[in-house]
Design a protein around this motif. Structure first.
Motif, PDB file in Angstrom:
ATOM      1  N   HIS A  32       0.823  -1.220   0.000  1.00  0.00           N
ATOM      2  CA  HIS A  32       0.000   0.000   0.000  1.00  0.00           C
ATOM      3  C   HIS A  32       0.849   1.260   0.000  1.00  0.00           C
ATOM      4  O   HIS A  32       2.081   1.189   0.091  1.00  0.00           O
ATOM      5  N   ALA A  34       1.486   3.537   2.136  1.00  0.00           N
ATOM      6  CA  ALA A  34       2.320   3.930   3.275  1.00  0.00           C
ATOM      7  C   ALA A  34       3.649   3.188   3.284  1.00  0.00           C
ATOM      8  O   ALA A  34       4.614   3.643   3.888  1.00  0.00           O
ATOM      9  N   THR A  35       3.702   2.035   2.634  1.00  0.00           N
ATOM     10  CA  THR A  35       4.938   1.248   2.653  1.00  0.00           C
ATOM     11  C   THR A  35       5.434   0.932   1.240  1.00  0.00           C
ATOM     12  O   THR A  35       6.519   0.385   1.073  1.00  0.00           O
ATOM     13  N   HIS A  61      -4.105   4.366   2.488  1.00  0.00           N
ATOM     14  CA  HIS A  61      -3.745   4.906   3.800  1.00  0.00           C
ATOM     15  C   HIS A  61      -3.921   6.407   3.841  1.00  0.00           C
ATOM     16  O   HIS A  61      -4.760   6.932   4.535  1.00  0.00           O
ATOM     17  N   SER A 116       1.018  -4.844   8.917  1.00  0.00           N
ATOM     18  CA  SER A 116       0.887  -5.772  10.044  1.00  0.00           C
ATOM     19  C   SER A 116      -0.490  -6.430  10.127  1.00  0.00           C
ATOM     20  O   SER A 116      -0.639  -7.449  10.786  1.00  0.00           O
ATOM     21  N   ASN A 357      -5.388   6.059  11.544  1.00  0.00           N
ATOM     22  CA  ASN A 357      -3.956   6.321  11.595  1.00  0.00           C
ATOM     23  C   ASN A 357      -3.684   7.822  11.773  1.00  0.00           C
ATOM     24  O   ASN A 357      -2.629   8.320  11.414  1.00  0.00           O
ATOM     25  N   ARG A 375      -6.147   0.031  17.230  1.00  0.00           N
ATOM     26  CA  ARG A 375      -5.018   0.532  18.028  1.00  0.00           C
ATOM     27  C   ARG A 375      -5.420   1.817  18.731  1.00  0.00           C
ATOM     28  O   ARG A 375      -5.952   2.733  18.080  1.00  0.00           O
ATOM     29  N   ARG A 380      -1.923   8.067  18.647  1.00  0.00           N
ATOM     30  CA  ARG A 380      -2.167   7.490  17.314  1.00  0.00           C
ATOM     31  C   ARG A 380      -3.304   8.203  16.579  1.00  0.00           C
ATOM     32  O   ARG A 380      -3.284   8.330  15.352  1.00  0.00           O
ATOM     33  N   ASP A 476       4.683   3.439  16.254  1.00  0.00           N
ATOM     34  CA  ASP A 476       4.134   4.808  16.232  1.00  0.00           C
ATOM     35  C   ASP A 476       4.965   5.724  17.142  1.00  0.00           C
ATOM     36  O   ASP A 476       5.121   6.905  16.870  1.00  0.00           O
ATOM     37  N   ARG A 489       6.547   9.341   3.523  1.00  0.00           N
ATOM     38  CA  ARG A 489       6.982   7.944   3.527  1.00  0.00           C
ATOM     39  C   ARG A 489       8.014   7.632   2.438  1.00  0.00           C
ATOM     40  O   ARG A 489       8.687   6.607   2.489  1.00  0.00           O
ATOM     41  N   SER A 530       2.828  -1.556  14.023  1.00  0.00           N
ATOM     42  CA  SER A 530       2.825  -1.610  12.559  1.00  0.00           C
ATOM     43  C   SER A 530       4.097  -2.247  11.990  1.00  0.00           C
ATOM     44  O   SER A 530       5.088  -2.435  12.694  1.00  0.00           O
ATOM     45  N   SER A 531       4.045  -2.512  10.697  1.00  0.00           N
ATOM     46  CA  SER A 531       5.179  -3.133  10.011  1.00  0.00           C
ATOM     47  C   SER A 531       6.131  -2.086   9.449  1.00  0.00           C
ATOM     48  O   SER A 531       7.092  -2.426   8.782  1.00  0.00           O
ATOM     49  N   ARG A 532       5.856  -0.801   9.705  1.00  0.00           N
ATOM     50  CA  ARG A 532       6.584   0.246   8.976  1.00  0.00           C
ATOM     51  C   ARG A 532       8.093   0.157   9.196  1.00  0.00           C
ATOM     52  O   ARG A 532       8.585   0.262  10.322  1.00  0.00           O
TER      53      ARG A 532
HETATM   54  C1  MIC Z   1      -0.836   1.022  10.770  1.00  0.00           C
HETATM   55  O1  MIC Z   1      -1.933   0.563  11.056  1.00  0.00           O
HETATM   56  O2  MIC Z   1      -0.054   1.521  11.601  1.00  0.00           O
HETATM   57  C2  MIC Z   1      -0.382   0.939   9.351  1.00  0.00           C
HETATM   58  C3  MIC Z   1      -0.231   2.329   8.872  1.00  0.00           C
HETATM   59  O3  MIC Z   1      -1.327   0.295   8.552  1.00  0.00           O
HETATM   60  C4  MIC Z   1       0.902   0.151   9.333  1.00  0.00           C
HETATM   61  C5  MIC Z   1       1.655   0.283   8.104  1.00  0.00           C
HETATM   62  C6  MIC Z   1       2.609   1.423   8.130  1.00  0.00           C
HETATM   63  O4  MIC Z   1       2.805   2.105   9.096  1.00  0.00           O
HETATM   64  O5  MIC Z   1       3.258   1.614   7.147  1.00  0.00           O
HETATM   65  C7  MIC Z   1       0.774  -1.317   9.714  1.00  0.00           C
HETATM   66  O6  MIC Z   1      -0.141  -1.675  10.415  1.00  0.00           O
HETATM   67  O7  MIC Z   1       1.648  -2.108   9.404  1.00  0.00           O
END
Ligand code: MIC
Ligand code: SF4
Length: 638
Positions: A32, A34-35, A61, A116, A357, A375, A380, A476, A489, A530-532
């Motif tokens: 997506h 954001a990543t 996002h 994530s 987000n 979350r 956040r 975060d 990003r 998150s996976s960021r």
């Molecule tokens: C989130 O819920 O924090 C996000 C934005 O979807 C992230 C992805 C990101 O920060 O790039 C996630 O959940 O991995």
């Protein structure tokens, strides 16, 4: 031998579940906005001409197009998808996890994603695995994804949920029971007679929020309910039965009697700070948000509409509703629910992540916000001094009438909700890859900057402890979300002023005084959420080289390794107490020490030595020694 569902899916993909590290070739990949830009920059750098697995690129996002940075990213992603053979889901089509569930997730398959919450697909017996962008780029190039073998936690459901109690209450109950660390290294696999009473969206809600427990993934079996769901979306052909063998083995067990559950709420500021709604009744609400990849389905929106029908949202409260997908938006429009929402005074937003987000709908200072999201970490929602509560759509809808947290069971009979037999498909939803990739011209706007490269570890390492943090630090906290940050990003240098903004607001302004190789110390579950990979890339660019903590969240640890930042854990958690901010650490013959199980860390300031655990697999060790995955990939592909 009786096999659980996770093992069956692995075996069908020739994954040896006896190995410590599983080597996985996913069937499908989602990326997506954001990543995604770093993922495609990386593919360009690797000269990859075509993505190998079936891939969908979502712009979901940050769909706000304020100034050029975001539109630049959106254009780049669209062009790269067309050129490299991926489908492109346009902004406004909906949240990747919802859209993917409705259109692509298949029972028995493996979905990999740079987010994530990719495990949401587990609602359709599809194994969803989230990871950082570099790992995703590698999988798109046709390489395997390496995952430390998880254990499988069997969660047996019996009974049936009572009126006004929903799937969100199940997962909040699970979180309250096992905590935000309870799923680390585990697959949460649901089974038992209670499963058939849950819709696919219910199951997806539960799998989605397994991410908040730190789980590697979550899974439900597929059955008649899954077939009905797929038929509604015109995808009957994708149906297959996938389920665990009766009496199969699990490493751990939890039993939940659905009849006994009641509406639950997660109080500020953690998804595992869970209480029955009855204990939070009366909290005044300035805002309510219904949406996110957890609760934005037809049922969530229709229940909200039916509760509000003929009434108005309480004057104290603002209600925002973000549908999960354009198909859902169209279905609530078709059934008249959209109009009920409009007339009751709801603010109906674009089908996107948005408020979840902190992209819009930030509450006022000191305000309370009740959200169906996943979350509620401090800040956040976009306002540091606000209080976020998490709940089901049922609780949120009834609370919207009263302006205070309300137990939905006080509202009388549950409205009957029946989704349309067919939920329409639209040809405009997805843009197909270009017939002739050579004709696609890739334009990179000025916001898109190169990805920084890590360094191999210094021979004799010295660095200062820049920050000492507590347990459960989120990504975060390290690099915030929100509209401003998500428009950066693709721009690591301009993101530096935001490092640790939420936990140490002054940190970034002093960064130059920290020297070229600073250190962060943390508690348990460091990097949850998150996976960021930006939570690694940006601090690494600014000099972070070493993180020593009590324990890591899975994806963040992998991201650190991928960017050549060394992740170590304290051999004795008590050592955490002996180390302070400002201490100078020294590690002699660092690369050599990284070859073994322990590293001897000298605290020069305190005159003591501390033992830290490497815990690397062979592959991880090689990555750390190479200064990260990018360095290794460049050698291989270029
Ligand atoms: C989130 O819920 O924090 C996000 C934005 O979807 C992230 C992805 C990101 O920060 O790039 C996630 O959940 O991995
Ligand atoms: Fe989007 Fe929120 Fe889901 Fe992340 S958690 S994918 S920001 S809706």
């Amino acid at each position: 031998m009786k096999l659980n569902l996770f093992t069956k899916i692995c075996q069908a993909h020739c994954i040896d579940t006896e190995e410590d590290t599983l080597s996985i070739y996913p069937d499908q990949v989602l990326v997506h906005d954001a990543t995604g830009t770093p993922v495609f920059l990386q593919l360009e750098a690797m000269s990859v001409k075509k993505v190998k697995p079936f891939t969908v690129v979502y712009v979901d996002h940050n769909t706000l197009q304020v100034g050029f940075p975001n539109p630049d990213d959106h254009r780049y992603l669209k062009e790269m998808a067309a050129k490299l053979g991926a489908l492109f889901s346009r902004p406004g089509n909906g949240i990747c996890h919802q859209v993917h569930l409705e259109n692509f997730a298949k029972p028995g398959s493996i979905l990999f994603g740079s987010d994530s919450h990719t495990p949401t697909a587990g609602g359709l017996a599809c194994l969803g695995l989230g990871a950082g962008g570099l790992d995703v780029a590698t999988a798109l190039a046709g390489e395997p994804y390496y995952l430390s073998r998880p254990t499988v936690y069997g969660i047996r459901l019996s009974g049936k949920l009572g009126p006004w109690v929903s799937a969100k209450d199940i997962i909040l109950h699970v979180l309250g029971t096992i905590s935000v660390k309870g799923g680390v290294g585990k697959i949460l696999e649901y089974y038992g007679p209670g499963v058939e009473n849950l819709s696919v969206y219910d199951r997806a809600t539960i799998c989605n929020m397994g991410a908040e427990a730190g789980a590697t993934s979550s899974l439900f079996p597929s059955d008649q309910v899954s077939l009905d769901f797929l038929e509604r979306f015109g995808r009957k052909k994708d149906f297959q039965v996938w389920e665990a063998d009766q009496g199969s083995d699990y490493d751990d067990l939890l039993e939940i009697d659905l009849d006994k559950l009641e509406p639950m709420v997660a109080l500020p500021h953690s998804p595992d700070n869970v209480k029955p709604v009855s204990e939070a009744v009366g909290v005044k609400l300035d805002q309510i948000c219904i949406g996110s990849c957890t609760n934005s389905s037809f049922k969530d929106l229709a229940i909200t509409a039916r509760v509000l029908n003929g009434h108005s949202v309480h004057p104290r409260t603002e209600l925002a509703v973000s549908p999960g997908s354009r198909r859902t938006l169209s279905a609530i429009s078709q059934c008249g629910d959209l109009n009920m929402l409009i007339q009751a005074g709801a603010r109906v937003l674009e089908c996107a992540c948005g408020p979840c987000n902190g992209i819009g709908q930030s509450p006022a200072s000191g305000a309370n916000t009740l959200r169906t999201h996943n979350r509620n970490y401090k800040g956040r929602c976009g306002t540091l001094e606000a209080f976020s509560y998490l709940c089901s759509a049922e609780t949120a809808a009834v609370s919207a009438l009263h302006g205070v947290i309300t137990d939905p069971r006080t509202h009388g009979d549950m409205p009957e909700i029946a989704p349309p037999a067919q939920i329409n498909d639209y040809p405009a939803l997805f843009l197909k890859p270009a017939d002739d990739p050579a004709t696609v011209n890739i334009v990179k706007g000025p916001n898109i900057k190169p990805i920084p490269l890590g360094d191999p570890p210094a021979e004799n390492y010295s660095g200062t402890i820049a920050l000492k943090l507590e347990d459960d630090v989120t990504t975060d906290d390290i690099i915030p979300g929100g509209a401003k940050m998500l428009s950066l990003r693709s721009n690591v240098p301009d993101s530096v002023p935001y490092i640790f903004q939420r936990v140490a607001p002054e940190f970034a302004s002093n960064i130059d005084s920290l020297g070229p190789a600073w250190i962060v110390i943390g508690g348990e579950n460091y990097g949850q959420g998150s996976s960021r990979e930006h939570a690694v890339m940006v601090p690494m660019y600014a000099g972070l080289r070493l993180v020593i903590v009590k324990s890591f969240a899975r994806i963040h640890r992998q991201n650190l390794i991928n960017f050549g930042v060394v992740p170590l854990t304290f051999a004795d958690p008590l050592n955490y107490e002996q180390i302070e901010e400002g201490d100078e650490l020294h590690i002699a013959e660092f690369p050599k020490q990284l070859m073994s199980d322990y590293v001897n860390v000298e605290n020069v300031t305190k005159g003591i030595n501390v033992k830290a655990v490497t815990g690397f697999s062979e592959r991880e060790r090689n990555l750390v020694l190479a200064g990260g995955l990018l360095n290794q990939l460049r050698e291989k592909f270029i």
